[in-house]
Design an enzyme around this catalytic site. Structure first.
Site, PDB file in Angstrom:
ATOM      1  N   LYS A  59     -27.017 -19.240 -23.133  1.00 13.37           N
ATOM      2  CA  LYS A  59     -28.446 -19.520 -22.969  1.00 13.37           C
ATOM      3  C   LYS A  59     -29.304 -18.758 -23.980  1.00 13.37           C
ATOM      4  O   LYS A  59     -30.430 -19.154 -24.255  1.00 13.37           O
ATOM      5  CB  LYS A  59     -28.903 -19.197 -21.546  1.00 13.37           C
ATOM      6  CG  LYS A  59     -28.323 -20.127 -20.481  1.00 13.37           C
ATOM      7  CD  LYS A  59     -29.246 -21.257 -20.217  1.00 13.37           C
ATOM      8  CE  LYS A  59     -28.946 -22.163 -19.022  1.00 13.37           C
ATOM      9  NZ  LYS A  59     -27.669 -22.121 -18.356  1.00 13.37           N
ATOM     10  N   SER A 311     -18.699 -20.900 -20.881  1.00 14.12           N
ATOM     11  CA  SER A 311     -20.139 -20.795 -21.152  1.00 14.12           C
ATOM     12  C   SER A 311     -20.797 -19.512 -20.646  1.00 14.12           C
ATOM     13  O   SER A 311     -21.893 -19.172 -21.102  1.00 14.12           O
ATOM     14  CB  SER A 311     -20.856 -21.994 -20.529  1.00 14.12           C
ATOM     15  OG  SER A 311     -20.540 -22.077 -19.145  1.00 14.12           O
TER      16      SER A 311
END
Ligand SMILES: *Cc1c(COP(=O)(O)O)cnc(C)c1O
Length: 336
Positions: A59, A311
Site C-alpha cells: 500500500k 502482499s
C-alpha cells in the site's frame, strides 16, 4: 507531462511516471523461487515478497504516489482516508515523510496491532461504525467540513498508478511469468498489476484471489455492477470491505483485465500462512497468503511460470503463532 486527473484509468506512462516519483521511498522487493510449491504444482513458482515492503504491505506504493501528486494547497489541508489498516498505515507513513496532517478513519473490525501502528506513525485514528462504508462517511465529512483531501485505498488514479509499479517490477524480475496470482479486495492492487503487466506482456494471465465470504469484487463482477456485500470477520482481514457503489476505476479495470477470480475458505487461507512460514520462512498476513493458499489447495491449475504476490505481513503475531501451530480461530465459521 500532463497530469492525469484522479478519475482517469492509468496507462503504461502513468505507471512509469509513478515509479520515478516513488523511487527512493519504496523498496524494490525480492522475487524468489519456491522449490516446494514448484514440486507441489509441477511448474516453476515464484514469490514476489512484497510483504517485506516498508510499512509491511504494497500500500505504500499507491499512498506515496498519491501524496507526491498533491498540490501545495492540498498539502496544507492534509489527507484523510478510510482503511482496514494497511492503507491507513501507508498513508500515515507517506504523509509524515512530507510533514502533512493525516486522519485515518476505520471500522471496529480493524485489528488492534494495525490501529496502534497508525497512531505510532503520528496520524489521527478515528474508529467509526462496523463497516468500511461508515468509516467512509466520516471521511466525506472531513472533506466537506474541514477541506481535507481524500486519498482512498484503491479507487483513485494516483493510488492505482502506484500499485501498478508492482506489475512493472514483476515482469522485469520474472520475464517468463505466464500467470500472476494477486490478492483481491477493492481491486487497486489487481487492476494496477494487471494493467501494467499486460501493457508490457499482453499474454500474461492475472487471477484475483479473495476469501469466500464477503468477496465484494467477485460478487460485483458476477452482478455486472458494483454491489454491496456484508462484511465478515476473516483471517484475510485486509481483503474486507466493499468496492464502493460509485466505483469509477477498479471495477471496470478488473472486469477488463482479470482472467479469473478464485475464492478460498478460511482453512485454505490458514494453509497459505502455514506454507509460507514452514517452507519459505516468511511471515505473511492472511490477505498476503491467499495466492500461496490457492496453489497449496490446488484451486488453480496454471500453465507456465506462476508468480504469487505476497502482499502484506501485518498480522497479529499471537494469531500467527496459533495458526502455524495448527489452530484457526476463523475455521468454524466455514461451517456457516
Ligand atoms: C489492501 C490489501 C490487499 C487488497 O488490495 P486491493 O487494492 O484493495 O484489492 C491485499 N493484501 C493486503 C495485505 C492489503 O493490505
Amino acid at each position: 507531462m500532463m497530469q492525469s486527473p484522479a478519475t482517469t484509468i492509468p496507462a503504461l506512462a502513468d505507471f512509469e511516471a509513478a515509479r520515478v516519483r516513488i523511487d527512493g521511498i519504496i523498496e524494490r522487493t525480492p522475487m524468489v523461487a519456491s522449490p516446494s510449491l514448484a514440486e507441489h504444482c509441477g511448474l516453476p513458482v515464484l514469490l514476489k515478497l512484497e510483504h517485506r515492503q516498508t510499512t509491511g504491505s504494497f500500500k505504500l506504493r499507491g499512498a506515496s504516489n498519491a501524496v507526491a501528486l498533491l498540490s501545495e494547497d492540498e498539502r496544507r489541508r492534509g489527507v484523510a482516508a478510510a482503511s482496514t489498516g494497511n492503507h491507513g498505515r501507508a498513508l500515515a507513513h507517506a504523509a509524515r515523510r512530507k510533514g502533512i496532517r493525516a486522519v485515518i478513519c476505520m471500522s471496529r473490525l480493524v485489528p488492534e496491532n494495525k490501529l496502534a501502528e497508525i497512531r505510532r506513525l503520528g496520524a489521527e485514528a478515528r474508529i467509526v461504525g462496523d463497516s468500511q462504508d461508515e468509516a467512509q462517511e466520516e471521511v466525506d465529512r472531513l472533506v466537506a467540513q474541514d477541506g481535507m483531501v481524500m486519498v482512498p485505498p484503491f479507487d483513485h488514479a494516483g493510488v492505482l498508478a502506484g500499485q501498478g509499479t508492482l506489475g512493472l517490477e514483476i515482469v522485469e524480475q520474472a520475464p517468463d511469468a505466464a500467470t500472476i496470482l494477486v490478492p483481491l479486495s477493492g481491486g487497486g492492487l489487481a487492476a494496477g498489476i494487471a494493467a501494467a503487466a499486460k501493457a508490457l506482456k499482453p499474454s500474461i494471465r492475472v487471477i484475483g484471489v479473495s476469501m469466500r465470504r464477503g468477496a465484494a469484487m467477485k460478487e460485483s463482477l458476477d452482478a455486472g455492477r458494483p454491489v454491496q456485500v456484508r462484511e465478515y470477520a476473516s483471517l484475510a482481514d485486509s481483503l474486507g470491505g466493499g468496492v464502493g457503489l460509485d466505483n469509477r476505476l477498479t471495477f471496470a479495470m478488473c472486469r477488463e483485465h482479470l482472467d479469473d477470480v478464485v475464492l478460498l475458505s478460511e482453512d485454505q487461507i490458514a494453509d497459505g500462512i502455514r506454507h509460507l512460514y514452514r517452507n519459505e520462512r516468511e511471515v505473511a498476513e492472511g490477505a498476503g497468503a491467499v495466492g500461496v493458499g490457492a496453489l497449496v489447495a490446488r484451486r488453480i491449475r496454471p500453465q507456465g511460470t506462476v508468480v504469487a504476490v505476497i502482499s502484506g505481513r501485518n498480522i497479529d503475531m499471537d494469531l500467527h503463532r496459533r495458526i502455524v501451530c495448527g489452530e484457526n480461530p476463523f475455521a468454524e465459521e466455514d461451517a456457516a
